[in-house]
Structures are given as C-alpha cells and as structure tokens.
Design a protein around this motif. Structure first.
Motif, short mmCIF file in Angstrom:
data_model
loop_
_atom_site.label_atom_id
_atom_site.label_comp_id
_atom_site.label_asym_id
_atom_site.label_seq_id
_atom_site.Cartn_x
_atom_site.Cartn_y
_atom_site.Cartn_z
N GLY A 7 -24.79 -22.63 -35.19
CA GLY A 7 -25.78 -23.70 -35.11
C GLY A 7 -26.13 -24.13 -33.70
O GLY A 7 -27.29 -24.45 -33.42
N ILE A 8 -25.15 -24.16 -32.81
CA ILE A 8 -25.44 -24.56 -31.43
C ILE A 8 -26.34 -23.53 -30.77
O ILE A 8 -27.37 -23.86 -30.19
CB ILE A 8 -24.14 -24.73 -30.61
CG1 ILE A 8 -23.38 -25.98 -31.07
CG2 ILE A 8 -24.45 -24.84 -29.12
CD1 ILE A 8 -22.07 -26.21 -30.37
N GLN A 9 -25.97 -22.28 -30.88
CA GLN A 9 -26.73 -21.23 -30.21
C GLN A 9 -28.09 -20.96 -30.86
O GLN A 9 -29.01 -20.49 -30.21
CB GLN A 9 -25.91 -19.95 -30.14
CG GLN A 9 -24.69 -20.13 -29.26
CD GLN A 9 -23.75 -18.95 -29.28
OE1 GLN A 9 -23.72 -18.19 -30.25
NE2 GLN A 9 -22.97 -18.80 -28.22
N VAL A 38 -24.01 -21.55 -40.47
CA VAL A 38 -24.26 -20.99 -41.79
C VAL A 38 -23.57 -19.63 -41.90
O VAL A 38 -23.59 -18.83 -40.97
CB VAL A 38 -25.78 -20.80 -42.05
CG1 VAL A 38 -26.04 -20.21 -43.43
CG2 VAL A 38 -26.52 -22.12 -41.88
N GLU A 39 -22.96 -19.40 -43.05
CA GLU A 39 -22.31 -18.12 -43.37
C GLU A 39 -22.79 -17.71 -44.76
O GLU A 39 -22.71 -18.50 -45.70
CB GLU A 39 -20.80 -18.30 -43.36
CG GLU A 39 -20.00 -17.09 -43.68
CD GLU A 39 -18.51 -17.38 -43.59
OE1 GLU A 39 -17.86 -17.32 -44.66
OE2 GLU A 39 -18.01 -17.68 -42.50
N ILE A 40 -23.30 -16.49 -44.86
CA ILE A 40 -23.82 -16.02 -46.15
C ILE A 40 -23.18 -14.68 -46.48
O ILE A 40 -23.11 -13.79 -45.63
CB ILE A 40 -25.36 -15.88 -46.11
CG1 ILE A 40 -25.97 -17.26 -45.86
CG2 ILE A 40 -25.88 -15.27 -47.40
CD1 ILE A 40 -27.46 -17.26 -45.71
N ASP A 56 -35.24 -15.92 -41.95
CA ASP A 56 -35.36 -16.79 -43.13
C ASP A 56 -34.30 -17.88 -43.11
O ASP A 56 -34.61 -19.06 -43.32
CB ASP A 56 -35.23 -15.98 -44.42
CG ASP A 56 -36.42 -15.07 -44.69
OD1 ASP A 56 -37.52 -15.34 -44.15
OD2 ASP A 56 -36.25 -14.09 -45.43
N VAL A 57 -33.07 -17.51 -42.88
CA VAL A 57 -31.97 -18.48 -42.91
C VAL A 57 -32.19 -19.55 -41.84
O VAL A 57 -32.07 -20.75 -42.11
CB VAL A 57 -30.60 -17.80 -42.72
CG1 VAL A 57 -29.47 -18.83 -42.69
CG2 VAL A 57 -30.36 -16.77 -43.81
N LYS A 58 -32.50 -19.11 -40.64
CA LYS A 58 -32.71 -20.07 -39.55
C LYS A 58 -33.92 -20.96 -39.83
O LYS A 58 -33.86 -22.17 -39.59
CB LYS A 58 -32.84 -19.35 -38.21
CG LYS A 58 -31.53 -18.74 -37.75
CD LYS A 58 -31.54 -18.27 -36.32
CE LYS A 58 -32.41 -17.06 -36.13
NZ LYS A 58 -32.30 -16.50 -34.76
N CYS A 65 -32.84 -29.52 -41.18
CA CYS A 65 -32.44 -30.32 -40.01
C CYS A 65 -33.57 -31.26 -39.61
O CYS A 65 -33.32 -32.44 -39.32
CB CYS A 65 -32.07 -29.42 -38.84
SG CYS A 65 -30.53 -28.51 -39.03
N ASN A 66 -34.78 -30.75 -39.58
CA ASN A 66 -35.92 -31.56 -39.15
C ASN A 66 -36.16 -32.75 -40.06
O ASN A 66 -36.61 -33.80 -39.60
CB ASN A 66 -37.19 -30.70 -39.06
CG ASN A 66 -37.14 -29.74 -37.89
OD1 ASN A 66 -36.33 -29.86 -36.99
ND2 ASN A 66 -38.03 -28.75 -37.92
N THR A 67 -35.88 -32.61 -41.36
CA THR A 67 -36.09 -33.75 -42.27
C THR A 67 -35.11 -34.88 -42.00
O THR A 67 -35.40 -36.04 -42.33
CB THR A 67 -35.98 -33.33 -43.76
OG1 THR A 67 -34.65 -32.90 -44.04
CG2 THR A 67 -36.99 -32.25 -44.11
N LEU A 68 -33.96 -34.58 -41.41
CA LEU A 68 -32.93 -35.59 -41.15
C LEU A 68 -32.94 -36.09 -39.71
O LEU A 68 -32.31 -37.12 -39.40
CB LEU A 68 -31.54 -35.01 -41.46
CG LEU A 68 -31.33 -34.42 -42.86
CD1 LEU A 68 -29.92 -33.88 -43.00
CD2 LEU A 68 -31.64 -35.43 -43.94
#
Length: 173
Positions: A7-9, A38-40, A56-58, A65-68
């Motif tokens: 998430g940071i990178q 995230v891990e899938i 897609d995942v990002k 993230c943007n909604t919060l």
C-alpha cells in the motif's frame, strides 16, 4: 498462486478521523494516515495467465481509499452512538448521507457534523480490524464481477508503519 500489493509503494492510502466509542484512549476523535496492503490468491488464468491484473486491484482499492479520505468515519451500528433523528435498525443509511448535518451523542458528548464531511459505515467500529474486513469484502465483491479464478482476498489496513489488521475473505465454499 499469490499476488501482493504494498500500500505504501502503490499509494493505496487515506487519511481519516474516527472514534472508538467507549475506549479509554481511542474514544476521542483522532485520525490516522492509513495505508492498505492487498494479497490475493487464485489460479492463473486468461490470455496472460494472471491471477489478477494488478491495475484492477490497485484501481478498485484506490477508489475505496478515496471514498474514506479526509472524512470522519462513523460506524452506524455502534450501540454507544445515539443518533438524533436516525435509527440504524429501522432507517436507511441514505437518510444520514442525504441530511445536511449528522447529530449524535457518545457518552453524553454531543456532536453536530456536516454530513458531507462524514462517511457512514455499516460497521460496529471503525477499528483497523473492521476496516480491513470492509475493504476485503468490497474488493472481493468487485473482483468477482470480472474474475472467477480467485480463492481469497486479504487486506491489511495499517494505522501506521508496524501496526495493522488483516482480514481474509474466502471466495470458495
């Protein structure tokens, strides 16, 4: 096979204020600069034999993230929050979203916050644990629209470097 997104990178982050009603130190409005890992897991599939396209995942995670981001997170299913003119067990969350002001009490302290500054979440708490579950379930649902080869989606919501909570949503029955 498993894919990982840091998430940071990958700039999967948001800054929000929240409150954990009843907690001795987190029972006051405070904030964090969160980041989301995230891990899938799943089988490789499709033309390029991807487990899932990183793009897609990002993209989906960044949308969440943007909604919060830069909002006050309010868990509407917390029994210690007394809403004025809203009953979480009877009323639609849309009533809060569409109101001009959210009015509520926690431990006798009254709050009046513009609704547009808030995100009302159908959660009991806005802890890292509940937020990781929220992200995993939303992300799993969105990915299931496009992918049928996935077995699990894990999300870690970090409140800072070195502390976060992980929730894994299984996609197999």
């Amino acid at each position: 096979m498993k894919i990982l997104i840091n998430g940071i990178q990958s700039n999967l982050r948001f800054s929000s204020a929240h409150i954990i009603p009843g907690h001795s130190s987190c029972g006051f409005i405070h904030g964090h600069s969160y980041f989301v890992d995230v891990e899938i897991e799943g089988e490789r599939a499709g033309e390029f034999e991807f487990v899932v396209d990183f793009k897609d995942v990002k993209g989906y995670t960044k949308e969440l993230c943007n909604t919060l981001d830069h909002r006050l997170l309010i868990p509407i299913f917390n029994d210690l929050i007394e809403f004025k003119e809203f009953n979480p067990s009877e009323d639609s969350i849309d009533e809060l979203v569409n109101s001009k002001v959210a009015r509520f009490k926690i431990a006798g302290k009254g709050y009046s916050v513009p609704s547009e500054d808030c995100v009302f979440l159908e959660l009991p708490y806005t802890s890292a644990e509940e937020l990781s579950k929220y992200f995993a379930e939303k992300l799993a649902s969105k990915l299931a629209e496009k992918y049928d080869n996935l077995t699990s989606v894990s999300v870690c919501v970090n409140e800072g470097i070195g502390q976060g909570a992980v929730y894994t949503k299984s996609l197999v029955e």
